[in-house]
Design a protein around this motif. Structure first.
Motif, PDB file in Angstrom:
ATOM      1  N   ALA A   2      60.197  13.960  17.951  1.00  0.00           N
ATOM      2  CA  ALA A   2      59.178  13.266  17.161  1.00  0.00           C
ATOM      3  C   ALA A   2      59.616  11.824  16.909  1.00  0.00           C
ATOM      4  O   ALA A   2      60.770  11.550  16.627  1.00  0.00           O
ATOM      5  CB  ALA A   2      58.961  13.977  15.844  1.00  0.00           C
ATOM      6  N   VAL A   3      58.668  10.918  17.049  1.00  0.00           N
ATOM      7  CA  VAL A   3      58.905   9.504  16.779  1.00  0.00           C
ATOM      8  C   VAL A   3      57.883   9.059  15.754  1.00  0.00           C
ATOM      9  O   VAL A   3      56.680   9.176  15.987  1.00  0.00           O
ATOM     10  CB  VAL A   3      58.767   8.660  18.075  1.00  0.00           C
ATOM     11  CG1 VAL A   3      58.938   7.191  17.777  1.00  0.00           C
ATOM     12  CG2 VAL A   3      59.774   9.119  19.121  1.00  0.00           C
ATOM     13  N   ASN A   4      58.356   8.566  14.601  1.00  0.00           N
ATOM     14  CA  ASN A   4      57.449   8.146  13.528  1.00  0.00           C
ATOM     15  C   ASN A   4      56.443   9.230  13.166  1.00  0.00           C
ATOM     16  O   ASN A   4      55.269   8.968  12.943  1.00  0.00           O
ATOM     17  CB  ASN A   4      56.711   6.861  13.902  1.00  0.00           C
ATOM     18  CG  ASN A   4      57.646   5.678  14.012  1.00  0.00           C
ATOM     19  OD1 ASN A   4      58.683   5.636  13.345  1.00  0.00           O
ATOM     20  ND2 ASN A   4      57.303   4.728  14.849  1.00  0.00           N
ATOM     21  N   GLY A   5      56.899  10.481  13.169  1.00  0.00           N
ATOM     22  CA  GLY A   5      56.024  11.583  12.786  1.00  0.00           C
ATOM     23  C   GLY A   5      55.081  12.057  13.878  1.00  0.00           C
ATOM     24  O   GLY A   5      54.267  12.936  13.664  1.00  0.00           O
ATOM     25  N   HIS A   6      55.158  11.461  15.075  1.00  0.00           N
ATOM     26  CA  HIS A   6      54.285  11.851  16.189  1.00  0.00           C
ATOM     27  C   HIS A   6      55.126  12.480  17.284  1.00  0.00           C
ATOM     28  O   HIS A   6      56.231  12.035  17.548  1.00  0.00           O
ATOM     29  CB  HIS A   6      53.537  10.651  16.766  1.00  0.00           C
ATOM     30  CG  HIS A   6      52.624   9.985  15.800  1.00  0.00           C
ATOM     31  ND1 HIS A   6      51.723  10.671  15.024  1.00  0.00           N
ATOM     32  CD2 HIS A   6      52.462   8.682  15.470  1.00  0.00           C
ATOM     33  CE1 HIS A   6      51.046   9.828  14.274  1.00  0.00           C
ATOM     34  NE2 HIS A   6      51.494   8.610  14.515  1.00  0.00           N
ATOM     35  N   GLN A   7      54.583  13.497  17.890  1.00  0.00           N
ATOM     36  CA  GLN A   7      55.266  14.147  19.002  1.00  0.00           C
ATOM     37  C   GLN A   7      55.222  13.222  20.217  1.00  0.00           C
ATOM     38  O   GLN A   7      54.164  12.735  20.602  1.00  0.00           O
ATOM     39  CB  GLN A   7      54.579  15.476  19.321  1.00  0.00           C
ATOM     40  CG  GLN A   7      55.316  16.346  20.283  1.00  0.00           C
ATOM     41  CD  GLN A   7      56.613  16.898  19.710  1.00  0.00           C
ATOM     42  OE1 GLN A   7      56.817  16.923  18.511  1.00  0.00           O
ATOM     43  NE2 GLN A   7      57.488  17.326  20.578  1.00  0.00           N
ATOM     44  N   ALA A   8      56.373  12.962  20.832  1.00  0.00           N
ATOM     45  CA  ALA A   8      56.425  12.119  22.029  1.00  0.00           C
ATOM     46  C   ALA A   8      55.796  12.875  23.192  1.00  0.00           C
ATOM     47  O   ALA A   8      56.063  14.053  23.391  1.00  0.00           O
ATOM     48  CB  ALA A   8      57.862  11.747  22.346  1.00  0.00           C
ATOM     49  N   ARG A   9      54.945  12.193  23.943  1.00  0.00           N
ATOM     50  CA  ARG A   9      54.307  12.807  25.104  1.00  0.00           C
ATOM     51  C   ARG A   9      55.070  12.423  26.362  1.00  0.00           C
ATOM     52  O   ARG A   9      55.569  11.312  26.471  1.00  0.00           O
ATOM     53  CB  ARG A   9      52.867  12.314  25.244  1.00  0.00           C
ATOM     54  CG  ARG A   9      51.971  12.787  24.139  1.00  0.00           C
ATOM     55  CD  ARG A   9      50.547  12.421  24.373  1.00  0.00           C
ATOM     56  NE  ARG A   9      50.405  11.139  25.059  1.00  0.00           N
ATOM     57  CZ  ARG A   9      49.268  10.503  25.205  1.00  0.00           C
ATOM     58  NH1 ARG A   9      48.175  10.996  24.713  1.00  0.00           N
ATOM     59  NH2 ARG A   9      49.196   9.350  25.832  1.00  0.00           N
ATOM     60  N   PRO A  10      55.144  13.338  27.318  1.00  0.00           N
ATOM     61  CA  PRO A  10      55.786  12.974  28.580  1.00  0.00           C
ATOM     62  C   PRO A  10      54.945  11.910  29.284  1.00  0.00           C
ATOM     63  O   PRO A  10      53.729  11.826  29.061  1.00  0.00           O
ATOM     64  CB  PRO A  10      55.800  14.277  29.374  1.00  0.00           C
ATOM     65  CG  PRO A  10      54.778  15.141  28.744  1.00  0.00           C
ATOM     66  CD  PRO A  10      54.643  14.692  27.311  1.00  0.00           C
ATOM     67  N   PRO A  11      55.570  11.088  30.106  1.00  0.00           N
ATOM     68  CA  PRO A  11      54.801  10.047  30.796  1.00  0.00           C
ATOM     69  C   PRO A  11      53.771  10.651  31.752  1.00  0.00           C
ATOM     70  O   PRO A  11      53.967  11.742  32.285  1.00  0.00           O
ATOM     71  CB  PRO A  11      55.858   9.260  31.565  1.00  0.00           C
ATOM     72  CG  PRO A  11      57.054  10.133  31.626  1.00  0.00           C
ATOM     73  CD  PRO A  11      56.972  11.073  30.462  1.00  0.00           C
ATOM     74  N   VAL A  12      52.681   9.939  31.941  1.00  0.00           N
ATOM     75  CA  VAL A  12      51.629  10.350  32.874  1.00  0.00           C
ATOM     76  C   VAL A  12      52.151  10.144  34.291  1.00  0.00           C
ATOM     77  O   VAL A  12      52.707   9.088  34.608  1.00  0.00           O
ATOM     78  CB  VAL A  12      50.344   9.520  32.649  1.00  0.00           C
ATOM     79  CG1 VAL A  12      49.289   9.865  33.682  1.00  0.00           C
ATOM     80  CG2 VAL A  12      49.823   9.737  31.239  1.00  0.00           C
TER      81      VAL A  12
END
Length: 72
Positions: A2-12
């Motif tokens: 998590a970064v700043n409370g958001h789940q990091a998404r894998p790159p497209v």
């Protein structure tokens, strides 16, 4: 992670774009490089899908691949 409370998404990936656009990953690669072998309408469709998905070109990987091609 998590970064700043958001789940990091894998790159497209090119395969993600290809699946959403209904084309091959090779067509995506060529279209994103502006290859004239890909029809303009298909290129526009692929670019629109890439934008919608949030695709960002990995310049480090592109440079590495260019370097490897020059040596091969």
């Amino acid at each position: 992670m998590a970064v700043n409370g958001h789940q990091a998404r894998p790159p497209v990936t090119l395969r993600d774009i290809a699946h959403s656009a209904g084309v091959s990953h090779t067509a995506v690669s060529l279209a994103l490089r502006g290859d004239p072998a890909i029809p303009e309408a298909t290129r526009r469709k692929i670019n629109a899908v890439a934008d919608r998905l949030g695709y960002e070109r990995d310049t480090r990987l592109a440079e590495l691949m260019r370097h490897l091609r020059l040596q091969g």
